[in-house]
Scaffold this motif. Structure first.
Motif, mmCIF file in Angstrom:
data_model
loop_
_atom_site.group_PDB
_atom_site.id
_atom_site.type_symbol
_atom_site.label_atom_id
_atom_site.label_comp_id
_atom_site.label_asym_id
_atom_site.label_seq_id
_atom_site.Cartn_x
_atom_site.Cartn_y
_atom_site.Cartn_z
ATOM 1 N N THR A 143 4.689 1.958 14.314
ATOM 2 C CA THR A 143 3.312 1.519 13.726
ATOM 3 C C THR A 143 3.791 0.336 13.355
ATOM 4 O OG1 THR A 143 1.743 2.208 11.754
ATOM 5 C CG2 THR A 143 4.964 1.451 11.880
ATOM 6 N N THR A 144 2.464 -0.330 13.719
ATOM 7 C CA THR A 144 1.939 -1.768 13.113
ATOM 8 C C THR A 144 2.386 -1.922 11.925
ATOM 9 O OG1 THR A 144 -0.864 -1.413 13.429
ATOM 10 C CG2 THR A 144 0.501 -2.107 15.181
ATOM 11 N N ASP A 145 2.639 -1.062 11.051
ATOM 12 C CA ASP A 145 2.285 -1.506 9.005
ATOM 13 C C ASP A 145 3.538 -2.360 8.745
ATOM 14 O OD1 ASP A 145 -0.063 -0.143 9.304
ATOM 15 O OD2 ASP A 145 0.793 1.484 8.629
ATOM 16 N N ASP A 146 4.254 -2.959 7.883
ATOM 17 C CA ASP A 146 5.165 -3.843 7.988
ATOM 18 C C ASP A 146 6.100 -2.783 7.388
ATOM 19 O OD1 ASP A 146 3.512 -5.925 8.884
ATOM 20 O OD2 ASP A 146 3.590 -6.626 7.069
ATOM 21 N N ASP A 183 2.201 4.670 0.606
ATOM 22 C CA ASP A 183 2.575 5.831 1.287
ATOM 23 C C ASP A 183 3.440 6.644 1.528
ATOM 24 O OD1 ASP A 183 1.860 7.623 3.865
ATOM 25 O OD2 ASP A 183 1.583 6.245 5.262
ATOM 26 N N ASP A 224 3.276 -7.887 15.079
ATOM 27 C CA ASP A 224 2.271 -6.260 15.014
ATOM 28 C C ASP A 224 3.364 -5.745 15.754
ATOM 29 O OD1 ASP A 224 0.812 -6.018 12.765
ATOM 30 O OD2 ASP A 224 -0.968 -6.740 14.141
ATOM 31 N N ARG A 267 0.359 -1.095 -0.224
ATOM 32 C CA ARG A 267 -0.162 0.281 -0.150
ATOM 33 C C ARG A 267 0.822 1.709 -0.009
ATOM 34 N NH1 ARG A 267 -5.890 -1.369 1.083
ATOM 35 N NH2 ARG A 267 -5.830 -2.605 2.064
ATOM 36 N N ASN A 302 6.975 -4.721 15.392
ATOM 37 C CA ASN A 302 6.816 -3.353 14.233
ATOM 38 C C ASN A 302 6.787 -1.840 15.401
ATOM 39 O OD1 ASN A 302 7.530 -4.681 11.591
ATOM 40 N ND2 ASN A 302 5.235 -4.657 11.343
ATOM 41 N N LYS A 359 6.138 6.949 3.882
ATOM 42 C CA LYS A 359 7.519 5.830 4.782
ATOM 43 C C LYS A 359 8.506 6.484 3.717
ATOM 44 C CE LYS A 359 3.724 3.283 6.441
ATOM 45 N NZ LYS A 359 3.028 1.577 6.575
#
Length: 367
Positions: A362-365, A308, A353, A306, A356, A311
């Motif tokens: 953040t829990t995002d990969d 963003d 999660d 995804r 991260n 990032k």
């Protein structure tokens, strides 16, 4: 179609089989499995044959211990196959390899799923992409990948002029700038220079990495039995500013690890050191080098699932997109071997999660 697994103990013959198959990837090569021993993973290799005795696939399978009494089986970007239609028929012989401690078996078939979006556009159409990816292949069910699921490929079969014309105009301009400024990029055995770049990039982007011993083991083991590992560095005035570690086998070379650093040296003239565009020189010359060494496909190895813009991974994505717009997916599928499979997958996601969150907030990969 009945399929049979024949364990292979011949590294060169196994690599030759992997390299010859139309659906294949360097991570199925013998050397990659040997390097994973450093991480406590145990490889086994099999030739896949039909009832007529013809080899229709090859499989490198890693057993990965998770906690005492629980392990998983994993085929990194594999198995290599003549056709993806063979995968459902592999379920039965694969089940015979499982131990009581194995919860599930994960495969990552090396057949790219095309996304079909317009070229040269940075667009987010995640849901449309997912709709093109099958949720199951026979008894195998879609799952989270271990390798980057979304990547960019470049076709190296074109002429050099056509490859250059296909770059984004910014990439063409930056490559020319780097050339005018005397940047030199190509294969370079200076592992220490690569490690400095790789470590600095990981620290800056909070990416994390394996112990250095793993990369050294992969460098040595991957460069045997018909496989190839190598580093490409981009230097300005002798200083390595960008670089990457590659693993090649058969038609494909994969850019697995790398990065770039800023040139903090005092300027030779003027008040400020000019940007030599070393990363652009790195990517372009890495592609030319791969073409020269006979590879047909260059795998940039990972862009965000995804998009963003906030990032670090988005900047990496934009850089890679300048050199090819062929975005594809390599989904993973699990074969459940135990009632523990589903709760274990959920527990691993929770653990990831938390990791991260602790390391990057953040829990995002990453991808």
């Amino acid at each position: 179609m009945p399929l049979h697994l024949h364990e292979s103990h011949d590294p060169r013959a196994f690599n030759a089989a992997v390299a010859a198959l139309p659906l294949s990837n360097p991570l199925q090569g013998w050397g990659y499995g040997e390097a994973r021993r450093v991480l406590g993973q145990q490889p086994r290799r099999f030739l896949i044959r039909n009832d007529q005795g013809s080899t229709v696939g090859a499989l490198q399978l890693l057993r990965k211990p998770l906690v005492p009494g629980v392990s998983v089986l994993y085929a990194p970007r594999g198995p290599a196959l003549e056709s993806l239609d063979l995968l459902p028929d592999l379920a039965a012989p694969l089940r015979t390899l499982a131990r009581r401690t194995d919860a599930y078996l994960k495969v990552e078939p090396p057949k790219p799923v095309e996304v079909g979006r317009p070229d040269d556009l940075i667009t987010e159409d995640f849901e449309a992409d997912q709709a093109t990816i099958p949720e199951s292949i026979g008894p195998f069910r879609r799952s989270q990948t271990e390798q980057p699921e979304h990547t960019i490929l470049a076709d190296l079969s074109l002429s050099e002029d056509d490859m250059f014309a296909g770059l984004h105009k910014m990439a063409r301009r930056n490559v020319r700038t780097a050339d005018r400024m005397g940047v030199e990029a190509g294969r370079d055995d200076d592992f220490e220079a690569f490690w400095e770049i790789f470590s600095a990039t990981n620290e800056r982007a909070q990416l994390g990495s394996f112990p250095r011993a793993y990369y050294e083991a992969l460098r040595d083991a991957g460069n045997q039995f018909g496989g190839e590992t190598y580093t490409v560095l981009s230097r300005h005035e002798g200083k390595a500013l960008a670089g990457g570690f590659f693993l090649g086998l058969g038609d494909t070379t994969a850019y697995l690890y790398g990065g770039s650093i800023r040139d903090e040296r005092p300027p030779t003239t003027g008040d400020k050191r000019k940007d030599a565009k070393a990363p652009d020189a790195f990517y372009w010359n890495a592609m030319l080098d791969a073409k020269e060494h006979g590879y047909g496909t260059f795998d940039f190895w990972g862009v965000p699932r995804r998009l963003d813009e906030s990032k670090h991974s988005f900047g990496v994505f934009k850089m890679k997109l300048k050199f090819s717009t062929h975005r594809v997916w390599f989904p993973a599928y699990d074969l459940r071997l135990s009632p523990l499979a589903q709760p274990l997958v959920k527990a691993l996601r929770v653990r990831k999660d938390l990791l991260n969150k602790r390391t990057r907030g953040t829990t995002d990969d990453i991808l």
